[in-house]
Write a protein that holds these residues in place. Structure first.
Motif, PDB file in Angstrom:
ATOM      1  N   ALA A  91       0.993  -0.861   0.114  1.00  0.00           N
ATOM      2  CA  ALA A  91       0.371  -0.283  -0.296  1.00  0.00           C
ATOM      3  C   ALA A  91       1.199   1.467  -0.108  1.00  0.00           C
ATOM      4  N   ARG A 138       0.611   4.139  -2.907  1.00  0.00           N
ATOM      5  CA  ARG A 138       1.040   5.019  -2.516  1.00  0.00           C
ATOM      6  C   ARG A 138       2.192   6.084  -2.888  1.00  0.00           C
ATOM      7  N   HIS A 139       3.069   5.536  -2.589  1.00  0.00           N
ATOM      8  CA  HIS A 139       4.636   6.020  -3.245  1.00  0.00           C
ATOM      9  C   HIS A 139       5.168   6.438  -4.668  1.00  0.00           C
ATOM     10  N   ASN A 165       1.835   6.266  -7.221  1.00  0.00           N
ATOM     11  CA  ASN A 165       0.966   6.952  -7.643  1.00  0.00           C
ATOM     12  C   ASN A 165       1.455   8.858  -6.885  1.00  0.00           C
ATOM     13  N   ARG A 166       2.149   9.149  -6.006  1.00  0.00           N
ATOM     14  CA  ARG A 166       2.621  10.314  -5.797  1.00  0.00           C
ATOM     15  C   ARG A 166       3.792  10.858  -6.645  1.00  0.00           C
TER      16      ARG A 166
END
Length: 156
Positions: free
Chosen positions: A131, A135-136, A138-139
Motif C-alpha cells: 500500500a 501510494r508512493h 501514484n504520488r
C-alpha cells in the motif's frame, strides 16, 4: 528533522537517482530489444491503460510531448504497424489513434519473459508495504506530470 531522518534523506537522494536512472536504462534496453524508440515503447504502454482510442492531443498529455512531437510519434507507430488513425464515430472531425489488434504480441512476449522477476521483488512485501509503494508510485506519477508541465512552460 532528527539525525536519523537526516541520515535517511542523505541516503535517499543518491538511491532515488540510481532508481530513476535504472528505469530509464531498462526502458532503453527494452526499446533496443524491440527496435523502437523508448518514448514509443512508453506511449504504447500508456495507450494500453486508456479506455479506448485517443486523440493525438491526449497522447501529448500522456507523454508530456508537444503536439508536433506527439504527431511524429504517432506517425512512427503507424508506420511500424502498431497503431492506426481512425475517424471518431461520434464526431467525424476528430481523429483517434487506436492500438491495432495483435500489435502488442511481441511486447507481451518480452513482458511475460521479464514479469516473473518483477513479481518476485514484491512477493516478500506485506500488504502495508505494498500500500505504501502504491501510494508512493501514484504520488511520483503526479509529481512527474507537474514537473513535465513546469519544464514545458519554461518555469525552471
Amino acid at each position: 528533522m532528527t539525525p536519523a531522518r537526516d541520515e535517511l534523506m542523505a541516503q535517499l537522494w543518491p538511491v532515488s537517482r540510481r532508481y530513476l536512472a535504472s528505469y530509464v536504462l531498462f526502458n532503453q534496453a527494452v526499446a533496443d530489444h524491440l527496435g523502437m524508440h523508448p518514448t514509443d515503447v512508453q506511449c504504447l504502454n500508456l495507450l494500453t491503460l486508456e479506455d479506448g482510442p485517443v486523440t493525438t492531443g491526449r497522447i501529448a498529455e500522456l507523454t508530456g510531448l508537444t503536439s508536433g512531437s506527439a504527431t511524429r510519434l504517432v506517425d512512427r507507430l503507424e508506420k511500424a504497424g502498431l497503431v492506426a488513425r481512425q475517424r471518431d464515430e461520434a464526431d467525424r472531425r476528430r481523429v483517434l489513434v487506436a492500438v491495432l489488434p495483435g500489435a502488442l504480441e511481441r511486447f507481451g512476449e518480452v513482458w511475460r519473459s521479464l514479469s516473473g522477476d518483477w513479481v518476485a521483488i514484491f512477493a516478500e512485501d506485506s500488504e502495508d508495504e505494498l500500500a505504501f509503494l502504491l501510494r508512493h508510485m501514484n504520488r511520483t506519477v503526479e509529481l512527474g506530470h507537474r514537473q513535465i508541465a513546469r519544464l514545458a512552460s519554461g518555469d525552471v
